[in-house]
Design a protein around this motif. Structure first.
Motif, PDB file in Angstrom:
ATOM      1  N   VAL A 156     -41.184 -58.373 130.431  1.00 48.47           N
ATOM      2  CA  VAL A 156     -42.480 -58.239 129.770  1.00 48.47           C
ATOM      3  C   VAL A 156     -42.813 -56.751 129.748  1.00 48.47           C
ATOM      4  O   VAL A 156     -42.806 -56.096 130.793  1.00 48.47           O
ATOM      5  N   VAL A 157     -43.091 -56.203 128.577  1.00 49.12           N
ATOM      6  CA  VAL A 157     -43.485 -54.793 128.475  1.00 49.12           C
ATOM      7  C   VAL A 157     -44.978 -54.722 128.772  1.00 49.12           C
ATOM      8  O   VAL A 157     -45.793 -55.282 128.051  1.00 49.12           O
TER       9      VAL A 157
ATOM     10  N   ASP B  41     -51.579 -51.993 117.558  1.00 49.45           N
ATOM     11  CA  ASP B  41     -50.847 -52.330 116.340  1.00 49.45           C
ATOM     12  C   ASP B  41     -49.374 -52.591 116.657  1.00 49.45           C
ATOM     13  O   ASP B  41     -48.783 -53.562 116.184  1.00 49.45           O
ATOM     14  N   LEU B  42     -48.785 -51.718 117.488  1.00 47.07           N
ATOM     15  CA  LEU B  42     -47.385 -51.887 117.856  1.00 47.07           C
ATOM     16  C   LEU B  42     -47.182 -53.138 118.716  1.00 47.07           C
ATOM     17  O   LEU B  42     -46.219 -53.881 118.522  1.00 47.07           O
ATOM     18  N   ILE B  43     -48.099 -53.392 119.639  1.00 46.35           N
ATOM     19  CA  ILE B  43     -48.002 -54.596 120.473  1.00 46.35           C
ATOM     20  C   ILE B  43     -48.013 -55.842 119.599  1.00 46.35           C
ATOM     21  O   ILE B  43     -47.199 -56.760 119.781  1.00 46.35           O
ATOM     22  N   GLU B  44     -48.923 -55.891 118.643  1.00 43.80           N
ATOM     23  CA  GLU B  44     -49.021 -57.074 117.781  1.00 43.80           C
ATOM     24  C   GLU B  44     -47.757 -57.268 116.957  1.00 43.80           C
ATOM     25  O   GLU B  44     -47.269 -58.394 116.803  1.00 43.80           O
ATOM     26  N   ARG B  45     -47.189 -56.187 116.431  1.00 43.49           N
ATOM     27  CA  ARG B  45     -45.938 -56.281 115.681  1.00 43.49           C
ATOM     28  C   ARG B  45     -44.812 -56.778 116.597  1.00 43.49           C
ATOM     29  O   ARG B  45     -44.012 -57.624 116.208  1.00 43.49           O
ATOM     30  N   ALA B  46     -44.754 -56.214 117.809  1.00 46.26           N
ATOM     31  CA  ALA B  46     -43.694 -56.568 118.749  1.00 46.26           C
ATOM     32  C   ALA B  46     -43.829 -58.012 119.214  1.00 46.26           C
ATOM     33  O   ALA B  46     -42.831 -58.752 119.271  1.00 46.26           O
ATOM     34  N   ARG B  47     -45.031 -58.424 119.550  1.00 48.90           N
ATOM     35  CA  ARG B  47     -45.244 -59.815 119.993  1.00 48.90           C
ATOM     36  C   ARG B  47     -44.861 -60.795 118.888  1.00 48.90           C
ATOM     37  O   ARG B  47     -44.246 -61.826 119.168  1.00 48.90           O
ATOM     38  N   ALA B  48     -45.196 -60.482 117.643  1.00 49.16           N
ATOM     39  CA  ALA B  48     -44.844 -61.366 116.525  1.00 49.16           C
ATOM     40  C   ALA B  48     -43.328 -61.495 116.376  1.00 49.16           C
ATOM     41  O   ALA B  48     -42.831 -62.505 115.871  1.00 49.16           O
ATOM     42  N   ALA B  49     -42.582 -60.474 116.835  1.00 50.97           N
ATOM     43  CA  ALA B  49     -41.114 -60.490 116.742  1.00 50.97           C
ATOM     44  C   ALA B  49     -40.466 -61.038 118.017  1.00 50.97           C
ATOM     45  O   ALA B  49     -39.244 -61.042 118.122  1.00 50.97           O
ATOM     46  N   GLY B  50     -41.275 -61.465 118.986  1.00 48.53           N
ATOM     47  CA  GLY B  50     -40.723 -62.091 120.178  1.00 48.53           C
ATOM     48  C   GLY B  50     -40.719 -61.253 121.437  1.00 48.53           C
ATOM     49  O   GLY B  50     -40.265 -61.710 122.488  1.00 48.53           O
ATOM     50  N   VAL B  51     -41.205 -60.012 121.370  1.00 44.56           N
ATOM     51  CA  VAL B  51     -41.285 -59.184 122.581  1.00 44.56           C
ATOM     52  C   VAL B  51     -42.452 -59.696 123.425  1.00 44.56           C
ATOM     53  O   VAL B  51     -43.554 -59.916 122.915  1.00 44.56           O
ATOM     54  N   LEU B  52     -42.191 -59.886 124.698  1.00 45.18           N
ATOM     55  CA  LEU B  52     -43.248 -60.357 125.593  1.00 45.18           C
ATOM     56  C   LEU B  52     -44.115 -59.171 126.024  1.00 45.18           C
ATOM     57  O   LEU B  52     -43.602 -58.141 126.466  1.00 45.18           O
TER      58      LEU B  52
END
Length: 197
Positions: A175-176, A26-37
Motif C-alpha cells: 500500500v503506498v 489527482d495522482l492517488i485517484e488515477r493510481a487507485r482506479a488502476a489498482g494501486v492500493l
C-alpha cells in the motif's frame, strides 16, 4: 468527516499546502482506479486537504489496516511488487510541462557533505566506513560531471517510492501511504531513484 469512521492523520511539511495536496490527490485517484492500493484522502467540509493546527500542518486519510514497512534489503517478492506498482503508476501519470525541480532531485550534495558523511560513519564505527572513505575521491570526481537535461517528457508521479513510503496491507500487498511529494519527474529518473532505495 464521518463521525462513525476511523481516520489516519499524517503530519506534512510546511511547504505542502492545498495546491500541492491536489496534485497528490489527482495522482492517488488515477493510481487507485488502476489498482494501486492507497488510502483515500479526506477533505474538510470546505473542500480543503491540508490544515494547520498550532505549528504543524496535517492531512487526513480514511483508515486502512496496515502492517509494517518493508525491511531492507527488500525481498525479491517485494521488489517485484514495487516494479509492478511503479509501472502502473507511470501508465496513469499525466504528462506535464512543469520542469523537474527540487534540490533532492536536481542538485548533487556538496563535497563537504560527503566528508561529513564519512566522518559520521567513522564516528558510528560502521564496518564499511573505511571502504566508503576510499570511494570519496571517486564520488568527488563524479560530482563534477554535469547532468544532461532529461530527454523524456516529465510526468506527474509519486517522486518518493521508498521503503518508508509503503506498508504491507491485507494479504501482503503493498500500500503506498506517502504521496505528499507528487510532482514532475521522468519515469526513468524515478525508476533509478526507486532502484537506489
Amino acid at each position: 468527516f464521518d463521525p462513525s469512521g476511523l481516520y489516519r492523520l499524517a503530519a506534512v511539511f510546511d511547504w505542502i499546502d492545498d495546491g500541492q495536496a491536489e496534485v497528490s490527490v489527482d495522482l492517488i485517484e488515477r493510481a487507485r482506479a488502476a489498482g494501486v492500493l492507497a488510502p483515500v484522502p479526506v477533505r474538510t467540509p470546505d473542500g480543503g486537504l491540508v490544515r494547520r493546527v498550532v505549528d504543524q500542518s496535517w492531512r487526513v486519510d480514511r483508515w486502512m489496516d496496515l502492517g509494517p514497512t518493508p525491511v531492507r534489503p527488500v525481498h525479491s517478492s517485494v521488489a517485484h511488487q514495487v516494479g509492478e506498482l511503479l509501472a502502473t503508476l507511470h501508465d496513469v501519470a499525466p504528462r506535464t510541462d512543469r520542469p523537474v525541480e527540487g534540490p533532492w532531485i536536481t542538485r548533487r550534495p556538496a563535497e563537504a557533505s560527503w566528508a561529513a558523511l564519512v566522518n559520521r560513519a567513522r564516528a558510528s564505527k560502521k564496518p564499511w566506513a573505511d571502504e566508503f572513505a576510499a570511494l570519496s575521491r571517486t564520488v568527488s570526481e563524479l560530482s563534477k560531471v554535469t547532468p544532461d537535461a532529461p530527454a523524456a517528457p516529465a510526468i506527474i508521479t509519486n517522486c518518493d517510492i521508498v521503503p518508508e513510503g509503503v506498508r504491507f496491507g491485507p494479504g501482503g500487498d503493498l500500500v503506498v501511504v506517502h504521496w505528499d511529494f507528487a510532482g514532475p519527474l521522468t519515469a526513468e529518473w524515478e525508476l533509478a531513484s526507486v532502484l537506489l532505495q
